[in-house]
Design an enzyme around this catalytic site. Sequence first.
Site, PDB file in Angstrom:
ATOM      1  N   VAL A  24      48.053  73.076  96.834  1.00  0.00           N
ATOM      2  CA  VAL A  24      48.348  72.917  98.273  1.00  0.00           C
ATOM      3  C   VAL A  24      49.574  73.741  98.680  1.00  0.00           C
ATOM      4  O   VAL A  24      49.580  74.389  99.739  1.00  0.00           O
ATOM      5  CB  VAL A  24      48.542  71.421  98.630  1.00  0.00           C
ATOM      6  CG1 VAL A  24      48.711  71.261 100.132  1.00  0.00           C
ATOM      7  CG2 VAL A  24      47.364  70.586  98.148  1.00  0.00           C
ATOM      8  N   ALA A  43      53.819  77.460 117.804  1.00  0.00           N
ATOM      9  CA  ALA A  43      54.993  76.606 117.538  1.00  0.00           C
ATOM     10  C   ALA A  43      56.163  76.927 118.461  1.00  0.00           C
ATOM     11  O   ALA A  43      57.048  76.106 118.653  1.00  0.00           O
ATOM     12  CB  ALA A  43      55.421  76.775 116.083  1.00  0.00           C
ATOM     13  N   ALA A  53      60.751  74.810  95.229  1.00  0.00           N
ATOM     14  CA  ALA A  53      61.055  74.154  93.950  1.00  0.00           C
ATOM     15  C   ALA A  53      59.774  74.016  93.132  1.00  0.00           C
ATOM     16  O   ALA A  53      58.749  73.552  93.654  1.00  0.00           O
ATOM     17  CB  ALA A  53      61.657  72.769  94.181  1.00  0.00           C
ATOM     18  N   ARG A  55      58.280  73.892  88.629  1.00  0.00           N
ATOM     19  CA  ARG A  55      58.715  73.767  87.228  1.00  0.00           C
ATOM     20  C   ARG A  55      58.730  75.151  86.578  1.00  0.00           C
ATOM     21  O   ARG A  55      59.632  75.498  85.858  1.00  0.00           O
ATOM     22  CB  ARG A  55      57.767  72.830  86.461  1.00  0.00           C
ATOM     23  CG  ARG A  55      58.014  71.365  86.769  1.00  0.00           C
ATOM     24  CD  ARG A  55      57.038  70.475  86.033  1.00  0.00           C
ATOM     25  NE  ARG A  55      55.655  70.730  86.445  1.00  0.00           N
ATOM     26  CZ  ARG A  55      54.728  69.784  86.594  1.00  0.00           C
ATOM     27  NH1 ARG A  55      55.023  68.537  86.331  1.00  0.00           N
ATOM     28  NH2 ARG A  55      53.511  70.079  86.969  1.00  0.00           N
ATOM     29  N   VAL A 143      45.516  62.447 104.244  1.00  0.00           N
ATOM     30  CA  VAL A 143      44.233  61.748 104.410  1.00  0.00           C
ATOM     31  C   VAL A 143      43.161  62.738 104.850  1.00  0.00           C
ATOM     32  O   VAL A 143      43.305  63.407 105.878  1.00  0.00           O
ATOM     33  CB  VAL A 143      44.342  60.617 105.457  1.00  0.00           C
ATOM     34  CG1 VAL A 143      43.014  59.881 105.572  1.00  0.00           C
ATOM     35  CG2 VAL A 143      45.461  59.645 105.108  1.00  0.00           C
ATOM     36  N   GLY A 198      40.242  72.502  92.146  1.00  0.00           N
ATOM     37  CA  GLY A 198      41.510  72.017  92.720  1.00  0.00           C
ATOM     38  C   GLY A 198      41.375  70.772  93.567  1.00  0.00           C
ATOM     39  O   GLY A 198      42.286  70.410  94.296  1.00  0.00           O
ATOM     40  N   GLU A 201      42.947  64.891  91.577  1.00  0.00           N
ATOM     41  CA  GLU A 201      44.372  64.583  91.434  1.00  0.00           C
ATOM     42  C   GLU A 201      44.843  64.989  90.040  1.00  0.00           C
ATOM     43  O   GLU A 201      44.029  65.169  89.119  1.00  0.00           O
ATOM     44  CB  GLU A 201      44.588  63.074  91.610  1.00  0.00           C
ATOM     45  CG  GLU A 201      44.318  62.581  93.007  1.00  0.00           C
ATOM     46  CD  GLU A 201      45.125  63.313  94.060  1.00  0.00           C
ATOM     47  OE1 GLU A 201      46.363  63.282  94.017  1.00  0.00           O
ATOM     48  OE2 GLU A 201      44.518  63.958  94.928  1.00  0.00           O
ATOM     49  N   LYS A 216      44.580  56.441 100.749  1.00  0.00           N
ATOM     50  CA  LYS A 216      44.329  57.004 102.083  1.00  0.00           C
ATOM     51  C   LYS A 216      43.914  55.906 103.064  1.00  0.00           C
ATOM     52  O   LYS A 216      44.354  55.895 104.216  1.00  0.00           O
ATOM     53  CB  LYS A 216      43.232  58.065 101.979  1.00  0.00           C
ATOM     54  CG  LYS A 216      43.653  59.273 101.151  1.00  0.00           C
ATOM     55  CD  LYS A 216      42.456  60.132 100.785  1.00  0.00           C
ATOM     56  CE  LYS A 216      42.848  61.336  99.965  1.00  0.00           C
ATOM     57  NZ  LYS A 216      41.705  61.993  99.322  1.00  0.00           N
TER      58      LYS A 216
END
Length: 445
Positions: A24, A43, A53, A55, A143, A198, A201, A216
């Site tokens: 995502v 916008a 951020a 790993r 959701v 993808g 979870e 959800k």
Amino acid sequence: MTTGKSSSKEMSSIKVGLLGLGVVGGGTWKVLQKNAEEIARRAGRRIEITAVAVRDVEKARKLLGDADVHITTDGLEIARDPGIDIVVELIGGETTALEWVMEAIRQGKHVVTANKAMLAVHGNQIFDAAGEHGVMVAFEAAVAGGIPIIKAMREGLTANRIEWIAGIINGTTNFILSEMQSRGLPFNTVLAEAQRLGYAEADPTFDIEGVDAAHKLTLLASLAFGIPVQFDKACIEGIAKLEAEDIQHAARLGYRIKLLGITRRRDDGIELRVHPTLIRMGSPLANVEGAMNAVLVHGDVVGPTLYYGQGAGEMPTASAVVADLVDVARLDSADPEHRVPHLAFQPDAVKDIPILSADDIETAHYLRLRVEDRPGVLADISRILADAQISIGSMIQEPVQPSEASIIFLLHRAREGAVREAIRQIQNLPFVRSEVTRLRVEGSI
Ligand code: NDP
Ligand code: HSE
């Protein structure tokens, strides 16, 4: 057109810190690059990711190329960076994510998240803190992936008293059920494909066991009924025990089996449940296939409304994340009192309506069992059901061996507690040769 106001080109960009650059997060980065101009026009200013951020820093650098983005492994650094306006949390999980989100809120930053697990369990704490610090927490992507269902619930349906919601809100399980039914593929093969695409979870048991859908549904119930987030009270059953035989019997009876999240307002409380459900072939939810999601919302004024689209995956979910970013950018300077409330109802109007226990839920049922084929069998089972005030809608009996038969009952609506007790008694009858399979039926969805 000249408005007299500064254009999106003149206004300073809004600065975003991205926690997570996986499926995502990576999609969010790509969408903001691909549609930068169009998004800025909507916008009113540019939306710019300035820090990330992760790993694995090397992997992130490859994706970001030579873009001027700071990469760190410490999300707290981003949460505390005074140059960042919005923190987008896309790492998942309930520990580090919660710590970083709470710190961002304390630092006065708006938060966008796709993390339904964190919100379903810690949402009350998060929304309270956001209210206290005058920041927004936006969660459209949490959701039903790319479907703007949160927007619909919080804004489009505010005239209504919501009566019930029923949804296919887990893409992975819907993909598995669809592929098992249409291509006869084994469960594990299809799950591996969902992981590759993808959809699943990090811990796919959350998908398979119905936990993700319950996360959800918990959020949808809060938005629908103005109640606190109460994941711990949800009744949850996944698809792990579902047998191909039941999918076939259901089809012969005119039903599809789908993993549904259902929340319904009753006089004595609210039903909050996720389970495999038999729904009629003609139901709008019956033909939702693959990783697609669909949510049926029934309002007293508008009647039934249906929301359909891709429920998981990189780009559909990123679409929802970026929509939240645009919303936050537009409302950044608005008085917090005049923003749309996080859970659709004003915080002081949120009511603690009880969530009904599993025993108090009312549905129709499908039962399948294998019995010795001899006189009196049906009479004994019928007596147990009659004594429990459970009415039989229809019954099919098929020989499976010379001395055994498979029996399928469709039962009319009854309290789950009564059905559970009747099943216990039926299971103990001496001629019953299998576990009693029990599935819920929702004929009117
Ligand atoms: P991924 O596993 O693909 O990505 C997770 C990202 O977070 C990776 O970049 C990973 O870094 C980073 N990360 C994880 N833990 C840490 C940590 N402790 N410190 C620093 N970075 C960390 O997950 P998804 O993108 O699939 O999911 C993200 C969120 O979105 C979850 O909450 C999920 O439930 C939700 N969601 C997912 C959807 C989907 O279709 N995938 C749809 C809707 C919501 P690295 O790569 O370096 O390991
Ligand atoms: N694992 C989730 C699903 C991702 O399959 O629906 C989208 O929330």
